[in-house]
Scaffold this active site. Structure first.
Site: not given
Length: 246
Positions: A16, A45, A47, A60
């Protein structure tokens, strides 16, 4: 049975925002966090958002305060203005999406496109940047319209819906129900579901979709939590610990 062209989604645990340590000098969504995850072979992962002057960056939050101390929304800053900021008082800057792709070194990518107005430009730029990536990648979003854009304009890109209980969201009861119960996932062509660990076990819609497409759980924060929930999903997005290789 998971389709062969989706199977890579379930083969490797996903870090993450990279393998970060916000208190230890490796901020989330930073170049060193991505490099560390890549070196260890985890998927990543991240953003994606766009600056005021049209540059894709990796960050994020909608606002800059938590990670940089600056006031206001990221989308109201130009790229040059953002480059003057530092992540959590370290030497590291907010990366561009291209910098992210260069450091990830071909590992599996799960790219979340943050919700925004005027859907189209961010999606096209993300798609164009990903075309030359040498590894597997997919896109996901909480916004069903963003996933729909990829179904219509880039159907070869694997795409998925992010969801959760929406208990605290400032939405109508009907909108919460639509999103929580995944009612738009067939319409937008979702090929996987990424669902919140807090309520994944009790959501019947997740179980129904799980008979046909992969379920990814976010965000698993310990081996204990993984052990408690692993029967509910096909893969996990994790942070706060380094999982054992399985």
């Amino acid at each position: 049975m998971i389709r062969q062209d989706y199977k890579w989604l379930t083969d490797t645990f996903v870090a993450h925002r990279g393998l970060f340590d916000n208190g230890g000098g490796i901020p989330e969504n930073s170049v060193p966090a991505f490099a560390k995850a890549s070196e260890m072979g985890f998927g990543i992962e991240t953003d994606v958002q766009m600056t005021k002057d049209g540059i894709l960056v990796v960050f994020h939050d909608d606002t800059l305060k938590r990670m940089t101390g600056a006031e206001g929304k990221l989308a109201d800053y130009t790229f040059d203005e953002l480059r003057k900021l530092r992540l959590l008082d370290t030497e590291f800057q907010i990366p561009t999406f291209q910098e992210f792709l260069e450091v990830t070194n071909g590992v599996n990518l799960v790219v979340e496109i943050k919700t925004h107005a005027d859907i189209g430009e961010v999606e096209q730029k993300t798609y164009d940047a990903l075309k030359n990536y040498k590894g597997h990648y997919c896109v996901e979003s909480f916004n069903p319209l963003i996933i729909r854009w990829f179904k219509v304009h880039a159907p070869e890109v694997i795409r998925g819906t992010l969801s959760c209980s929406y208990e605290e969201a400032p939405f109508s009861r009907f909108k919460k129900w639509l999103l929580r119960e995944l009612k738009l996932c067939k319409w937008n062509g979702s090929q996987f579901i990424a669902y919140d660990a807090a309520t994944i076990r009790t959501n019947k819609a997740v179980k129904r979709f799980g008979r046909k497409i992969p379920i990814i759980c976010w965000t698993i924060k310990s081996e204990q939590q993984y052990d408690e929930l692993h029967d509910c999903f096909d893969n996990m997005i994790f942070d706060s610990f380094t999982p054992k290789v399985r």
